[in-house]
Motif scaffolding. Sequence first.
Motif, PDB file in Angstrom:
ATOM      1  N   LYS A  28       0.829  -1.208   0.000  1.00 45.49           N
ATOM      2  CA  LYS A  28       0.000   0.000   0.000  1.00 45.49           C
ATOM      3  C   LYS A  28       0.861   1.255   0.000  1.00 45.49           C
ATOM      4  N   THR A  29       1.889   1.264   0.811  1.00 43.93           N
ATOM      5  CA  THR A  29       2.761   2.437   0.899  1.00 43.93           C
ATOM      6  C   THR A  29       3.968   2.343  -0.017  1.00 43.93           C
ATOM      7  N   GLN A  30       4.199   1.129  -0.599  1.00 46.33           N
ATOM      8  CA  GLN A  30       5.360   0.893  -1.449  1.00 46.33           C
ATOM      9  C   GLN A  30       6.672   1.149  -0.709  1.00 46.33           C
ATOM     10  N   GLU A  31       6.650   0.860   0.594  1.00 42.93           N
ATOM     11  CA  GLU A  31       7.844   1.046   1.413  1.00 42.93           C
ATOM     12  C   GLU A  31       8.032  -0.167   2.328  1.00 42.93           C
ATOM     13  N   PHE A  32       9.273  -0.350   2.769  1.00 45.63           N
ATOM     14  CA  PHE A  32       9.562  -1.384   3.752  1.00 45.63           C
ATOM     15  C   PHE A  32       9.241  -0.848   5.144  1.00 45.63           C
ATOM     16  N   GLU A  33       8.559  -1.644   5.918  1.00 44.08           N
ATOM     17  CA  GLU A  33       8.173  -1.247   7.269  1.00 44.08           C
ATOM     18  C   GLU A  33       8.687  -2.265   8.279  1.00 44.08           C
ATOM     19  N   LEU A  34       8.950  -1.760   9.455  1.00 43.46           N
ATOM     20  CA  LEU A  34       9.465  -2.605  10.531  1.00 43.46           C
ATOM     21  C   LEU A  34       8.310  -3.138  11.376  1.00 43.46           C
ATOM     22  N   ARG A  35       8.289  -4.445  11.561  1.00 44.43           N
ATOM     23  CA  ARG A  35       7.312  -5.063  12.444  1.00 44.43           C
ATOM     24  C   ARG A  35       8.081  -5.693  13.611  1.00 44.43           C
ATOM     25  N   PRO A  36       8.127  -5.006  14.758  1.00 47.94           N
ATOM     26  CA  PRO A  36       8.895  -5.527  15.901  1.00 47.94           C
ATOM     27  C   PRO A  36       8.341  -6.865  16.380  1.00 47.94           C
ATOM     28  N   GLY A  37       9.230  -7.684  16.904  1.00 45.20           N
ATOM     29  CA  GLY A  37       8.826  -8.979  17.426  1.00 45.20           C
ATOM     30  C   GLY A  37       8.480  -8.913  18.902  1.00 45.20           C
ATOM     31  N   PRO A  38       8.199 -10.057  19.509  1.00 45.57           N
ATOM     32  CA  PRO A  38       7.801 -10.097  20.915  1.00 45.57           C
ATOM     33  C   PRO A  38       8.864  -9.593  21.890  1.00 45.57           C
ATOM     34  N   VAL A  39      10.125  -9.482  21.443  1.00 41.77           N
ATOM     35  CA  VAL A  39      11.160  -8.996  22.364  1.00 41.77           C
ATOM     36  C   VAL A  39      10.953  -7.534  22.737  1.00 41.77           C
ATOM     37  N   GLN A  40      10.113  -6.818  21.979  1.00 43.66           N
ATOM     38  CA  GLN A  40       9.829  -5.433  22.322  1.00 43.66           C
ATOM     39  C   GLN A  40       8.815  -5.391  23.462  1.00 43.66           C
ATOM     40  N   THR A  41       9.283  -5.729  24.628  1.00 44.09           N
ATOM     41  CA  THR A  41       8.413  -5.826  25.797  1.00 44.09           C
ATOM     42  C   THR A  41       9.255  -5.652  27.046  1.00 44.09           C
ATOM     43  N   ASN A  42       8.588  -5.597  28.192  1.00 45.62           N
ATOM     44  CA  ASN A  42       9.320  -5.537  29.464  1.00 45.62           C
ATOM     45  C   ASN A  42       9.619  -6.920  30.013  1.00 45.62           C
ATOM     46  N   LEU A  43       8.651  -7.829  29.870  1.00 46.43           N
ATOM     47  CA  LEU A  43       8.863  -9.193  30.343  1.00 46.43           C
ATOM     48  C   LEU A  43       8.451 -10.156  29.243  1.00 46.43           C
ATOM     49  N   LEU A  44       9.403 -10.986  28.836  1.00 45.97           N
ATOM     50  CA  LEU A  44       9.162 -11.954  27.771  1.00 45.97           C
ATOM     51  C   LEU A  44       9.147 -13.358  28.360  1.00 45.97           C
ATOM     52  N   LEU A  45       8.052 -14.071  28.156  1.00 45.01           N
ATOM     53  CA  LEU A  45       7.967 -15.467  28.561  1.00 45.01           C
ATOM     54  C   LEU A  45       8.353 -16.342  27.379  1.00 45.01           C
ATOM     55  N   ALA A  46       9.483 -16.993  27.484  1.00 43.01           N
ATOM     56  CA  ALA A  46       9.952 -17.919  26.447  1.00 43.01           C
ATOM     57  C   ALA A  46       9.575 -19.328  26.884  1.00 43.01           C
ATOM     58  N   ASP A  47       8.379 -19.755  26.507  1.00 48.94           N
ATOM     59  CA  ASP A  47       7.829 -21.015  27.004  1.00 48.94           C
ATOM     60  C   ASP A  47       8.432 -22.192  26.246  1.00 48.94           C
ATOM     61  N   GLU A  48       8.929 -23.177  26.994  1.00 48.58           N
ATOM     62  CA  GLU A  48       9.560 -24.374  26.443  1.00 48.58           C
ATOM     63  C   GLU A  48      10.669 -23.995  25.456  1.00 48.58           C
ATOM     64  N   ILE A  49      11.616 -23.237  25.960  1.00 48.22           N
ATOM     65  CA  ILE A  49      12.676 -22.688  25.115  1.00 48.22           C
ATOM     66  C   ILE A  49      13.523 -23.776  24.471  1.00 48.22           C
ATOM     67  N   ASN A  50      13.629 -24.933  25.110  1.00 48.71           N
ATOM     68  CA  ASN A  50      14.462 -25.994  24.541  1.00 48.71           C
ATOM     69  C   ASN A  50      13.793 -26.709  23.380  1.00 48.71           C
ATOM     70  N   ARG A  51      12.582 -26.307  23.001  1.00 44.86           N
ATOM     71  CA  ARG A  51      11.956 -26.837  21.784  1.00 44.86           C
ATOM     72  C   ARG A  51      12.327 -26.020  20.554  1.00 44.86           C
ATOM     73  N   ALA A  52      12.935 -24.852  20.763  1.00 44.79           N
ATOM     74  CA  ALA A  52      13.369 -24.022  19.635  1.00 44.79           C
ATOM     75  C   ALA A  52      14.687 -24.549  19.087  1.00 44.79           C
ATOM     76  N   THR A  53      14.906 -24.354  17.791  1.00 45.57           N
ATOM     77  CA  THR A  53      16.159 -24.766  17.165  1.00 45.57           C
ATOM     78  C   THR A  53      17.305 -23.877  17.653  1.00 45.57           C
ATOM     79  N   PRO A  54      18.544 -24.341  17.554  1.00 44.69           N
ATOM     80  CA  PRO A  54      19.676 -23.503  17.982  1.00 44.69           C
ATOM     81  C   PRO A  54      19.701 -22.142  17.298  1.00 44.69           C
ATOM     82  N   ARG A  55      19.300 -22.094  16.037  1.00 42.97           N
ATOM     83  CA  ARG A  55      19.293 -20.809  15.320  1.00 42.97           C
ATOM     84  C   ARG A  55      18.305 -19.837  15.969  1.00 42.97           C
ATOM     85  N   THR A  56      17.141 -20.334  16.365  1.00 47.58           N
ATOM     86  CA  THR A  56      16.147 -19.473  16.997  1.00 47.58           C
ATOM     87  C   THR A  56      16.557 -19.123  18.420  1.00 47.58           C
TER      88      THR A  56
END
Length: 311
Positions: free
Chosen positions: A83-111
């Motif tokens: 719509k705007t013909q521009e690249f836009e930033l979509r922040p992820g869940p880390v943009q918070t004060n408290l992040l719950l990383a539930d079952e973190i050992n199920r994520a791949t090493p890259r993640t």
Amino acid sequence: MEKLTQAKAQLNKLVVGREKEIDFMLIALIQGGHVLLESVPGSGKTWMAKAFAGSFAGRFQRIQFTPDVLPSDVTGIRFFNPKTQEFELRPGPVQTNLLLADEINRATPRTQSSLLESMEEKQATIDGETIQLPDPFIVIATQNPVESQQGTFPLPAAQLDRFLFRLEIGYPGYQEELSIIRDFRGNFSHKKEILPAASVEDVRKWRVAAGEVAVHEDIETYILELVRATREHPAIELGLSSRAALALVQAAQGQAFMEGRQFVTPDDVKYILEPVAVHRLMLTAEGMLVHEPLAVLQEILNSVASPVEAF
């Protein structure tokens, strides 16, 4: 301190029988550290993290980790908006004060590695652009130690070293478990009302006050002797790092602040040593056959002389 006492009292009502763990989580919040909660399924790790987050008027985000979660799902992504013909930033869940990383050992090493920068430097890099995270920012991660190896990825030493505390949550006592089934019967935890007991500004003030807690040079020497002893023990392949030494100081300051004192004592160091140090120790192949990390740490604690002056 009044709001801190109120928050602690509220959490002890919401989370039954976890007074010590809640104290450690409060220390982590005050000092801007991260917490790894480890226990069997169904022991209330996620509810503890949600109740903890709800007790403070800050932003809260949750990531349910699975093997298909990508690094961009954590940090964010830059996308093309037609719509705007521009690249836009979509922040992820880390943009918070408290992040719950539930079952973190199920994520791949890259993640998993996508969290390293955020946990250490309180920033995220997205397509070459560095974005500062909110202040305060802490991660509360959970993992189940009894999961099968299929579909799980053990946290590497570099990731574990970034957690201020690892808290092993055992089964509750008989009376505590009886209270749980009575209090939560017909009233599921997600329906319980959680009111903020303190603001983000309160947390910042606590951090400043905790940073002013005095650490005598004898306490500094004691901490360094403990740290260096882990590097020289024959059963330990990887001892405590300089980051771990700093974590011991900050955690001890937080413990003293929670107790309402303006100075750190040797007992503060001993109290916080296990949750700060055990997950950072890596035993040798021979050491793992005859020792547990906690037993080795206790042996080191007994071998290092504690300061005896009046603090």
